[in-house]
Scaffold this motif. Structure first.
Motif, PDB file in Angstrom:
ATOM      1  N   GLN A 240       0.837  -1.190   0.000  1.00  0.00           N
ATOM      2  CA  GLN A 240       0.000   0.000   0.000  1.00  0.00           C
ATOM      3  C   GLN A 240       0.878   1.248   0.000  1.00  0.00           C
ATOM      4  N   ASP A 241       0.436   2.260  -0.722  1.00  0.00           N
ATOM      5  CA  ASP A 241       1.082   3.572  -0.735  1.00  0.00           C
ATOM      6  C   ASP A 241       0.321   4.445   0.251  1.00  0.00           C
ATOM      7  N   ARG A 242       0.983   4.867   1.326  1.00  0.00           N
ATOM      8  CA  ARG A 242       0.317   5.642   2.369  1.00  0.00           C
ATOM      9  C   ARG A 242       1.045   6.957   2.625  1.00  0.00           C
ATOM     10  N   HIS A 243       0.331   7.879   3.248  1.00  0.00           N
ATOM     11  CA  HIS A 243       0.867   9.201   3.563  1.00  0.00           C
ATOM     12  C   HIS A 243       0.486   9.550   4.997  1.00  0.00           C
ATOM     13  N   ALA A 244       1.458  10.038   5.764  1.00  0.00           N
ATOM     14  CA  ALA A 244       1.211  10.393   7.164  1.00  0.00           C
ATOM     15  C   ALA A 244       0.944  11.888   7.277  1.00  0.00           C
ATOM     16  N   LEU A 245      -0.284  12.237   7.622  1.00  0.00           N
ATOM     17  CA  LEU A 245      -0.621  13.644   7.829  1.00  0.00           C
ATOM     18  C   LEU A 245      -0.068  14.142   9.161  1.00  0.00           C
ATOM     19  N   THR A 246      -0.081  13.259  10.161  1.00  0.00           N
ATOM     20  CA  THR A 246       0.432  13.579  11.497  1.00  0.00           C
ATOM     21  C   THR A 246       1.138  12.330  12.018  1.00  0.00           C
ATOM     22  N   THR A 247       1.232  12.219  13.334  1.00  0.00           N
ATOM     23  CA  THR A 247       1.803  11.014  13.935  1.00  0.00           C
ATOM     24  C   THR A 247       0.759   9.921  14.105  1.00  0.00           C
ATOM     25  N   ALA A 248      -0.439  10.142  13.591  1.00  0.00           N
ATOM     26  CA  ALA A 248      -1.493   9.130  13.650  1.00  0.00           C
ATOM     27  C   ALA A 248      -1.322   8.139  12.497  1.00  0.00           C
ATOM     28  N   LYS A 249      -2.245   7.190  12.399  1.00  0.00           N
ATOM     29  CA  LYS A 249      -2.188   6.163  11.363  1.00  0.00           C
ATOM     30  C   LYS A 249      -2.139   6.807   9.978  1.00  0.00           C
ATOM     31  N   PRO A 250      -1.161   6.442   9.135  1.00  0.00           N
ATOM     32  CA  PRO A 250      -1.073   7.046   7.800  1.00  0.00           C
ATOM     33  C   PRO A 250      -2.250   6.637   6.924  1.00  0.00           C
ATOM     34  N   ILE A 251      -2.709   7.585   6.111  1.00  0.00           N
ATOM     35  CA  ILE A 251      -3.850   7.337   5.238  1.00  0.00           C
ATOM     36  C   ILE A 251      -3.369   6.776   3.904  1.00  0.00           C
ATOM     37  N   LEU A 252      -4.271   6.131   3.164  1.00  0.00           N
ATOM     38  CA  LEU A 252      -3.946   5.680   1.816  1.00  0.00           C
ATOM     39  C   LEU A 252      -3.763   6.888   0.911  1.00  0.00           C
ATOM     40  N   ASP A 253      -2.724   6.851   0.072  1.00  0.00           N
ATOM     41  CA  ASP A 253      -2.461   7.932  -0.875  1.00  0.00           C
ATOM     42  C   ASP A 253      -3.573   7.938  -1.923  1.00  0.00           C
ATOM     43  N   ASN A 254      -4.347   9.022  -1.955  1.00  0.00           N
ATOM     44  CA  ASN A 254      -5.493   9.080  -2.868  1.00  0.00           C
ATOM     45  C   ASN A 254      -5.181   9.833  -4.153  1.00  0.00           C
ATOM     46  N   THR A 255      -3.897  10.098  -4.407  1.00  0.00           N
ATOM     47  CA  THR A 255      -3.518  10.769  -5.655  1.00  0.00           C
ATOM     48  C   THR A 255      -3.048   9.730  -6.670  1.00  0.00           C
ATOM     49  N   THR A 256      -1.810   9.268  -6.526  1.00  0.00           N
ATOM     50  CA  THR A 256      -1.296   8.209  -7.396  1.00  0.00           C
ATOM     51  C   THR A 256      -0.589   7.162  -6.553  1.00  0.00           C
ATOM     52  N   THR A 257      -0.534   5.936  -7.060  1.00  0.00           N
ATOM     53  CA  THR A 257       0.221   4.871  -6.399  1.00  0.00           C
ATOM     54  C   THR A 257       1.634   4.865  -6.957  1.00  0.00           C
ATOM     55  N   ASP A 258       2.621   5.033  -6.063  1.00  0.00           N
ATOM     56  CA  ASP A 258       3.997   5.186  -6.528  1.00  0.00           C
ATOM     57  C   ASP A 258       4.960   4.161  -5.943  1.00  0.00           C
ATOM     58  N   TRP A 259       4.521   3.365  -4.963  1.00  0.00           N
ATOM     59  CA  TRP A 259       5.311   2.236  -4.488  1.00  0.00           C
ATOM     60  C   TRP A 259       4.798   0.984  -5.196  1.00  0.00           C
ATOM     61  N   PHE A 260       5.690   0.250  -5.853  1.00  0.00           N
ATOM     62  CA  PHE A 260       5.288  -0.920  -6.628  1.00  0.00           C
ATOM     63  C   PHE A 260       6.013  -2.158  -6.106  1.00  0.00           C
ATOM     64  N   VAL A 261       5.243  -3.174  -5.708  1.00  0.00           N
ATOM     65  CA  VAL A 261       5.826  -4.392  -5.176  1.00  0.00           C
ATOM     66  C   VAL A 261       6.353  -5.259  -6.313  1.00  0.00           C
ATOM     67  N   LEU A 262       7.512  -5.882  -6.102  1.00  0.00           N
ATOM     68  CA  LEU A 262       8.130  -6.757  -7.100  1.00  0.00           C
ATOM     69  C   LEU A 262       8.133  -8.212  -6.652  1.00  0.00           C
ATOM     70  N   ASN A 263       8.526  -8.456  -5.410  1.00  0.00           N
ATOM     71  CA  ASN A 263       8.583  -9.820  -4.881  1.00  0.00           C
ATOM     72  C   ASN A 263       8.378  -9.774  -3.373  1.00  0.00           C
ATOM     73  N   GLY A 264       8.058 -10.922  -2.810  1.00  0.00           N
ATOM     74  CA  GLY A 264       7.931 -10.994  -1.365  1.00  0.00           C
ATOM     75  C   GLY A 264       7.786 -12.427  -0.893  1.00  0.00           C
TER      76      GLY A 264
END
Length: 400
Positions: free
Chosen positions: A93-117
Protein backbone atom coordinates in the motif's frame (compact mmCIF):
# COMPACT_ATOMS: atom_id res chain seq x y z
CA UNK A 1 51.15 26.78 1.06
CA UNK A 2 47.81 25.08 0.51
CA UNK A 3 45.22 25.01 3.27
CA UNK A 4 42.65 22.24 3.46
CA UNK A 5 39.39 23.12 5.16
CA UNK A 6 37.35 20.35 6.71
CA UNK A 7 34.23 20.39 8.89
CA UNK A 8 32.52 17.12 9.74
CA UNK A 9 30.09 15.55 12.13
CA UNK A 10 30.98 11.90 12.64
CA UNK A 11 27.79 9.93 12.03
CA UNK A 12 27.48 6.37 13.17
CA UNK A 13 26.97 4.06 10.23
CA UNK A 14 25.62 0.89 11.73
CA UNK A 15 25.77 -1.36 8.65
CA UNK A 16 28.33 -3.63 10.26
CA UNK A 17 26.37 -6.79 9.47
CA UNK A 18 23.08 -8.14 8.20
CA UNK A 19 20.66 -9.89 10.56
CA UNK A 20 18.14 -11.38 8.15
CA UNK A 21 18.40 -15.12 7.44
CA UNK A 22 16.46 -14.59 4.19
CA UNK A 23 18.50 -14.38 0.99
CA UNK A 24 17.73 -11.19 -1.01
CA UNK A 25 15.83 -11.47 -4.28
CA UNK A 26 18.60 -9.68 -6.21
CA UNK A 27 22.14 -8.35 -5.97
CA UNK A 28 22.23 -4.75 -4.75
CA UNK A 29 24.83 -2.01 -4.67
CA UNK A 30 24.17 -1.14 -1.03
CA UNK A 31 22.88 -2.66 2.18
CA UNK A 32 22.49 -1.57 5.78
CA UNK A 33 21.32 -3.08 9.03
CA UNK A 34 18.59 -0.71 10.22
CA UNK A 35 18.24 -2.38 13.62
CA UNK A 36 20.18 -5.36 14.88
CA UNK A 37 18.19 -8.62 14.64
CA UNK A 38 15.13 -6.62 13.56
CA UNK A 39 15.42 -4.86 10.19
CA UNK A 40 17.72 -4.81 7.13
CA UNK A 41 17.57 -2.80 3.92
CA UNK A 42 19.10 -3.31 0.47
CA UNK A 43 18.84 -0.85 -2.43
CA UNK A 44 20.14 0.14 -5.87
CA UNK A 45 19.56 3.41 -7.73
CA UNK A 46 19.43 2.83 -11.49
CA UNK A 47 22.13 4.27 -13.76
CA UNK A 48 19.83 7.01 -15.04
CA UNK A 49 19.16 8.04 -11.43
CA UNK A 50 15.41 8.03 -11.92
CA UNK A 51 14.33 4.98 -9.89
CA UNK A 52 15.36 3.05 -6.80
CA UNK A 53 14.76 -0.65 -6.12
CA UNK A 54 14.66 -1.52 -2.42
CA UNK A 55 14.32 -4.69 -0.41
CA UNK A 56 13.20 -4.57 3.21
CA UNK A 57 13.51 -7.51 5.62
CA UNK A 58 11.94 -7.30 9.09
CA UNK A 59 11.73 -9.91 11.82
CA UNK A 60 7.95 -10.35 11.83
CA UNK A 61 5.21 -12.19 9.96
CA UNK A 62 2.95 -9.15 10.11
CA UNK A 63 3.04 -5.97 8.04
CA UNK A 64 6.30 -4.07 7.44
CA UNK A 65 6.76 -0.45 6.39
CA UNK A 66 9.45 1.88 5.07
CA UNK A 67 8.95 5.62 4.70
CA UNK A 68 10.73 8.66 3.28
CA UNK A 69 10.27 11.50 5.75
CA UNK A 70 10.78 15.23 5.21
CA UNK A 71 12.16 15.76 8.73
CA UNK A 72 12.78 12.39 10.38
CA UNK A 73 9.35 11.76 11.89
CA UNK A 74 6.01 10.46 10.66
CA UNK A 75 4.42 13.80 9.78
CA UNK A 76 4.49 14.33 6.02
CA UNK A 77 6.15 10.97 5.32
CA UNK A 78 5.59 8.89 2.18
CA UNK A 79 5.22 5.30 3.42
CA UNK A 80 5.19 1.89 1.74
CA UNK A 81 3.32 -0.75 3.78
CA UNK A 82 3.67 -4.36 2.67
CA UNK A 83 2.88 -7.87 3.85
CA UNK A 84 2.68 -11.50 2.73
CA UNK A 85 -0.50 -13.40 3.52
CA UNK A 86 -0.77 -17.05 4.57
CA UNK A 87 -1.13 -18.21 0.96
CA UNK A 88 2.02 -16.37 -0.17
CA UNK A 89 0.33 -13.43 -1.89
CA UNK A 90 2.29 -10.17 -1.60
CA UNK A 91 0.59 -6.82 -0.99
CA UNK A 92 1.79 -3.23 -0.86
CA UNK A 93 0.00 0.00 0.00
CA UNK A 94 1.08 3.57 -0.73
CA UNK A 95 0.32 5.64 2.37
CA UNK A 96 0.87 9.20 3.56
CA UNK A 97 1.21 10.39 7.16
CA UNK A 98 -0.62 13.64 7.83
CA UNK A 99 0.43 13.58 11.50
CA UNK A 100 1.80 11.01 13.93
CA UNK A 101 -1.49 9.13 13.65
CA UNK A 102 -2.19 6.16 11.36
CA UNK A 103 -1.07 7.05 7.80
CA UNK A 104 -3.85 7.34 5.24
CA UNK A 105 -3.95 5.68 1.82
CA UNK A 106 -2.46 7.93 -0.88
CA UNK A 107 -5.49 9.08 -2.87
CA UNK A 108 -3.52 10.77 -5.65
CA UNK A 109 -1.30 8.21 -7.40
CA UNK A 110 0.22 4.87 -6.40
CA UNK A 111 4.00 5.19 -6.53
CA UNK A 112 5.31 2.24 -4.49
CA UNK A 113 5.29 -0.92 -6.63
CA UNK A 114 5.83 -4.39 -5.18
CA UNK A 115 8.13 -6.76 -7.10
CA UNK A 116 8.58 -9.82 -4.88
CA UNK A 117 7.93 -10.99 -1.36
CA UNK A 118 8.03 -13.98 0.94
CA UNK A 119 8.01 -15.06 4.58
CA UNK A 120 10.78 -17.29 5.88
CA UNK A 121 12.08 -18.22 9.34
CA UNK A 122 9.78 -15.68 10.98
CA UNK A 123 10.96 -12.82 8.74
CA UNK A 124 9.09 -10.92 6.03
CA UNK A 125 11.09 -9.90 2.93
CA UNK A 126 9.59 -7.59 0.29
CA UNK A 127 11.23 -6.14 -2.82
CA UNK A 128 9.69 -2.96 -4.25
CA UNK A 129 10.52 0.15 -6.26
CA UNK A 130 9.72 3.84 -6.56
CA UNK A 131 10.68 6.81 -8.72
CA UNK A 132 13.10 9.18 -7.03
CA UNK A 133 10.78 12.08 -7.84
CA UNK A 134 7.15 11.06 -8.31
CA UNK A 135 5.74 14.60 -8.66
CA UNK A 136 3.03 13.47 -6.24
CA UNK A 137 2.22 16.10 -3.57
CA UNK A 138 1.66 13.28 -1.06
CA UNK A 139 5.16 11.85 -1.66
CA UNK A 140 8.63 12.94 -0.56
CA UNK A 141 11.35 13.29 -3.18
CA UNK A 142 14.41 11.06 -2.71
CA UNK A 143 17.00 13.78 -3.11
CA UNK A 144 20.77 13.93 -3.42
CA UNK A 145 22.47 14.05 -0.06
CA UNK A 146 20.91 12.59 3.06
CA UNK A 147 17.39 11.19 3.26
CA UNK A 148 15.37 10.59 6.41
CA UNK A 149 14.09 7.01 6.49
CA UNK A 150 11.56 5.65 8.97
CA UNK A 151 10.52 2.04 9.41
CA UNK A 152 7.97 0.16 11.50
CA UNK A 153 6.22 -3.18 11.66
CA UNK A 154 3.21 -4.95 13.12
CA UNK A 155 2.67 -8.45 14.44
CA UNK A 156 -0.31 -9.25 12.18
CA UNK A 157 -1.29 -8.62 8.57
CA UNK A 158 -3.71 -5.77 7.77
CA UNK A 159 -7.38 -6.67 7.67
CA UNK A 160 -8.53 -6.07 4.09
CA UNK A 161 -12.16 -6.44 5.17
CA UNK A 162 -11.82 -3.21 7.14
CA UNK A 163 -11.98 0.26 5.51
CA UNK A 164 -8.65 1.23 3.93
CA UNK A 165 -7.16 -2.20 4.73
CA UNK A 166 -6.68 -1.33 8.38
CA UNK A 167 -3.19 -1.77 9.86
CA UNK A 168 -2.54 -2.45 13.53
CA UNK A 169 -0.65 0.07 15.70
CA UNK A 170 3.11 -0.54 15.73
CA UNK A 171 3.58 0.65 19.36
CA UNK A 172 7.37 0.85 19.95
CA UNK A 173 8.24 -1.32 16.94
CA UNK A 174 9.69 1.50 14.88
CA UNK A 175 12.92 3.30 14.09
CA UNK A 176 14.58 5.88 11.87
CA UNK A 177 17.84 6.31 9.97
CA UNK A 178 19.50 9.05 7.95
CA UNK A 179 21.02 7.64 4.77
CA UNK A 180 22.32 9.14 1.50
CA UNK A 181 20.37 6.75 -0.73
CA UNK A 182 21.59 8.31 -3.98
CA UNK A 183 25.22 8.85 -3.00
CA UNK A 184 25.90 6.11 -0.47
CA UNK A 185 29.54 5.04 -0.42
CA UNK A 186 30.30 1.47 0.52
CA UNK A 187 33.17 1.32 3.02
CA UNK A 188 36.57 0.08 1.81
CA UNK A 189 37.55 -3.49 2.56
CA UNK A 190 39.28 -3.93 5.91
CA UNK A 191 42.17 -5.83 4.33
CA UNK A 192 43.39 -2.51 2.91
CA UNK A 193 44.27 -1.36 6.45
CA UNK A 194 45.20 -4.69 8.04
CA UNK A 195 48.95 -4.03 8.12
CA UNK A 196 48.78 -0.39 9.23
CA UNK A 197 49.54 0.88 12.71
CA UNK A 198 46.60 2.34 14.61
CA UNK A 199 45.54 3.82 17.94
CA UNK A 200 42.12 3.80 19.61
CA UNK A 201 40.03 6.22 21.66
CA UNK A 202 37.68 3.95 23.61
CA UNK A 203 34.76 4.35 25.97
CA UNK A 204 35.54 2.39 29.12
CA UNK A 205 32.51 0.21 29.84
CA UNK A 206 30.37 3.33 30.36
CA UNK A 207 27.09 2.74 32.21
CA UNK A 208 24.53 4.47 29.98
CA UNK A 209 21.75 6.16 31.99
CA UNK A 210 18.17 4.97 31.51
CA UNK A 211 17.21 8.30 29.90
CA UNK A 212 15.90 8.49 26.34
CA UNK A 213 18.84 10.72 25.32
CA UNK A 214 22.30 11.08 26.87
CA UNK A 215 25.26 13.19 25.76
CA UNK A 216 28.41 11.80 27.35
CA UNK A 217 31.87 13.37 26.93
CA UNK A 218 35.21 11.71 27.57
CA UNK A 219 38.66 13.26 27.10
CA UNK A 220 41.66 11.44 25.63
CA UNK A 221 45.31 12.41 25.56
CA UNK A 222 46.86 12.62 22.11
CA UNK A 223 49.24 9.75 21.31
CA UNK A 224 52.80 10.51 22.43
CA UNK A 225 54.61 7.41 21.19
CA UNK A 226 55.37 8.73 17.69
CA UNK A 227 58.74 10.48 17.59
CA UNK A 228 58.08 12.05 14.20
CA UNK A 229 55.04 13.44 12.46
CA UNK A 230 52.59 10.82 11.16
CA UNK A 231 49.42 11.10 9.08
CA UNK A 232 46.12 9.52 10.06
CA UNK A 233 44.55 8.44 6.77
CA UNK A 234 41.37 6.62 7.84
CA UNK A 235 39.23 5.82 10.83
CA UNK A 236 36.84 3.09 11.89
CA UNK A 237 34.05 3.26 14.45
CA UNK A 238 33.90 0.11 16.57
CA UNK A 239 30.47 -0.48 18.12
CA UNK A 240 29.64 -3.50 20.20
CA UNK A 241 27.00 -5.54 18.32
CA UNK A 242 24.61 -5.43 21.28
CA UNK A 243 24.75 -1.61 21.34
CA UNK A 244 24.12 -0.72 17.70
CA UNK A 245 20.63 0.45 18.62
CA UNK A 246 22.01 2.52 21.51
CA UNK A 247 24.76 4.54 19.83
CA UNK A 248 23.16 7.32 17.79
CA UNK A 249 26.24 9.30 16.74
CA UNK A 250 29.45 10.75 18.10
CA UNK A 251 31.51 13.89 17.65
CA UNK A 252 35.28 14.10 17.83
CA UNK A 253 36.54 17.39 19.23
CA UNK A 254 40.09 18.70 19.00
CA UNK A 255 41.19 20.81 21.95
CA UNK A 256 43.07 24.07 21.64
CA UNK A 257 46.87 23.83 22.08
CA UNK A 258 46.38 26.23 25.02
CA UNK A 259 44.17 23.73 26.88
CA UNK A 260 45.74 22.18 30.00
CA UNK A 261 44.42 19.20 31.95
CA UNK A 262 45.60 16.75 34.56
CA UNK A 263 46.79 13.77 32.52
CA UNK A 264 46.15 11.45 35.48
CA UNK A 265 42.55 12.61 35.88
CA UNK A 266 41.15 13.56 32.49
CA UNK A 267 37.52 14.72 32.61
CA UNK A 268 34.55 12.60 31.61
CA UNK A 269 30.83 12.82 32.35
CA UNK A 270 27.64 14.40 31.04
CA UNK A 271 28.58 16.98 28.43
CA UNK A 272 26.46 19.76 29.93
CA UNK A 273 28.27 19.34 33.25
CA UNK A 274 31.64 19.66 31.51
CA UNK A 275 30.72 22.47 29.09
CA UNK A 276 32.84 25.15 30.77
CA UNK A 277 35.82 22.84 31.21
CA UNK A 278 35.71 21.71 27.56
CA UNK A 279 35.13 25.15 26.03
CA UNK A 280 38.54 25.04 24.30
CA UNK A 281 37.69 21.93 22.22
CA UNK A 282 36.28 22.00 18.64
CA UNK A 283 35.09 19.58 15.92
CA UNK A 284 37.72 17.91 13.72
CA UNK A 285 37.80 14.89 11.40
CA UNK A 286 39.80 13.73 8.40
CA UNK A 287 39.18 12.84 4.72
CA UNK A 288 41.10 10.36 2.62
CA UNK A 289 42.62 12.99 0.28
CA UNK A 290 45.00 14.23 2.98
CA UNK A 291 46.31 13.26 6.39
CA UNK A 292 45.62 14.46 9.88
CA UNK A 293 48.96 15.11 11.64
CA UNK A 294 49.77 13.38 14.94
CA UNK A 295 53.02 12.73 16.74
CA UNK A 296 55.88 14.72 18.18
CA UNK A 297 55.42 17.73 15.87
CA UNK A 298 51.71 18.18 16.63
CA UNK A 299 50.75 20.87 19.15
CA UNK A 300 47.39 19.24 19.87
CA UNK A 301 47.57 17.40 23.18
CA UNK A 302 43.95 16.44 23.96
CA UNK A 303 40.78 15.24 22.24
CA UNK A 304 37.21 14.78 23.43
CA UNK A 305 34.64 12.31 22.17
CA UNK A 306 31.02 13.35 22.64
CA UNK A 307 28.72 10.33 22.54
CA UNK A 308 25.02 10.63 21.80
CA UNK A 309 23.19 7.63 23.24
CA UNK A 310 19.60 7.05 22.11
CA UNK A 311 17.70 4.89 24.62
CA UNK A 312 14.00 5.45 23.81
CA UNK A 313 12.88 2.42 25.84
CA UNK A 314 14.85 3.70 28.87
CA UNK A 315 16.58 0.37 29.45
CA UNK A 316 18.80 0.39 32.54
CA UNK A 317 22.20 -1.24 33.19
CA UNK A 318 23.49 -1.09 29.62
CA UNK A 319 27.23 -0.55 29.28
CA UNK A 320 29.11 0.68 26.24
CA UNK A 321 32.73 0.54 25.07
CA UNK A 322 32.44 2.16 21.64
CA UNK A 323 35.79 3.27 20.27
CA UNK A 324 37.31 5.22 17.40
CA UNK A 325 40.25 3.58 15.65
CA UNK A 326 42.68 5.78 13.71
CA UNK A 327 44.85 4.22 11.02
CA UNK A 328 48.29 5.71 10.36
CA UNK A 329 49.67 5.87 6.84
CA UNK A 330 53.13 4.51 6.18
CA UNK A 331 54.13 7.72 4.39
CA UNK A 332 53.22 11.37 4.85
CA UNK A 333 50.73 12.76 2.38
CA UNK A 334 51.15 16.05 0.55
CA UNK A 335 48.90 18.17 2.76
CA UNK A 336 47.97 18.43 6.40
CA UNK A 337 44.30 18.85 7.22
CA UNK A 338 43.08 22.16 8.58
CA UNK A 339 39.61 23.05 9.77
CA UNK A 340 37.38 26.05 10.23
CA UNK A 341 34.23 26.09 12.36
CA UNK A 342 31.75 28.95 12.32
CA UNK A 343 28.11 29.59 13.10
CA UNK A 344 26.00 30.44 16.12
CA UNK A 345 25.88 28.94 19.58
CA UNK A 346 22.66 27.04 20.33
CA UNK A 347 21.56 29.23 23.23
CA UNK A 348 19.22 32.25 23.64
CA UNK A 349 21.98 34.59 22.44
CA UNK A 350 22.58 32.55 19.30
CA UNK A 351 19.85 30.23 18.08
CA UNK A 352 16.48 30.71 19.75
CA UNK A 353 13.37 29.35 18.01
CA UNK A 354 10.57 31.94 18.22
CA UNK A 355 7.17 30.67 19.37
CA UNK A 356 4.35 29.94 16.91
CA UNK A 357 6.33 30.34 13.67
CA UNK A 358 6.45 27.96 10.72
CA UNK A 359 9.95 29.02 9.71
CA UNK A 360 12.53 31.72 10.37
CA UNK A 361 15.97 32.75 9.09
CA UNK A 362 19.19 33.06 11.08
CA UNK A 363 22.07 34.98 9.49
CA UNK A 364 25.57 34.05 10.62
CA UNK A 365 28.50 36.20 9.48
CA UNK A 366 32.15 35.24 9.45
CA UNK A 367 34.17 38.39 10.31
CA UNK A 368 37.39 39.32 8.54
CA UNK A 369 39.45 38.60 11.65
CA UNK A 370 38.55 34.92 11.31
CA UNK A 371 40.06 34.72 7.83
CA UNK A 372 43.00 37.11 8.15
CA UNK A 373 45.51 34.24 8.05
CA UNK A 374 44.20 32.82 4.78
CA UNK A 375 46.81 32.99 1.99
CA UNK A 376 46.23 35.39 -0.90
CA UNK A 377 45.77 32.41 -3.20
CA UNK A 378 42.76 31.38 -1.13
CA UNK A 379 41.84 28.05 0.40
CA UNK A 380 40.50 24.81 -1.02
CA UNK A 381 37.38 23.47 0.67
CA UNK A 382 37.39 19.69 0.44
CA UNK A 383 34.36 18.99 2.62
CA UNK A 384 31.73 20.80 4.65
CA UNK A 385 29.06 19.71 7.08
CA UNK A 386 26.22 22.11 7.92
CA UNK A 387 24.90 21.04 11.31
CA UNK A 388 21.28 22.10 11.79
CA UNK A 389 19.74 18.77 12.84
CA UNK A 390 16.55 17.69 11.08
CA UNK A 391 14.69 20.96 10.60
CA UNK A 392 17.36 23.29 9.25
CA UNK A 393 18.27 24.32 5.72
CA UNK A 394 21.72 25.72 5.02
CA UNK A 395 22.99 28.28 2.51
CA UNK A 396 26.61 29.43 2.31
CA UNK A 397 27.53 32.70 0.59
CA UNK A 398 31.14 33.71 -0.02
CA UNK A 399 32.10 37.35 -0.58
CA UNK A 400 35.56 38.26 -1.83
Amino acid sequence: MMFLLFILLVGIEQCLSISSPVHPFATYKHSVELQVNVADLWWTVNDAETEVVLELHINTTGWIALGISPAGGMTGADIAVGWVDQTGNVYMQDRHALTTAKPILDNTTTDWFVLNGREQDGWTAIQFKRLLDTCDPMDVRIKSGTNNLIFAYGLTDPDLDQPNGDISYHENRRGSRILPLRSYANPPVEAKFAELEYFDFRMNNYLVPSNDTTYYCKMFKAPTNYAVKRHVIAHKILIEPSNRDLVHHLLLHECSPMAKFDDKNLPDGLCNDLAEMLAMCMIVEFPEVAGYPVGAESNIKYYVIQMHYDNPHRIANRRDSTSLRFYLGKELRQYDIGYFTFGLVADPTGIAIPPRVNEFVIDSYCPAIATKNFPESGITVISAFPHTHLQGKFNLHVQK
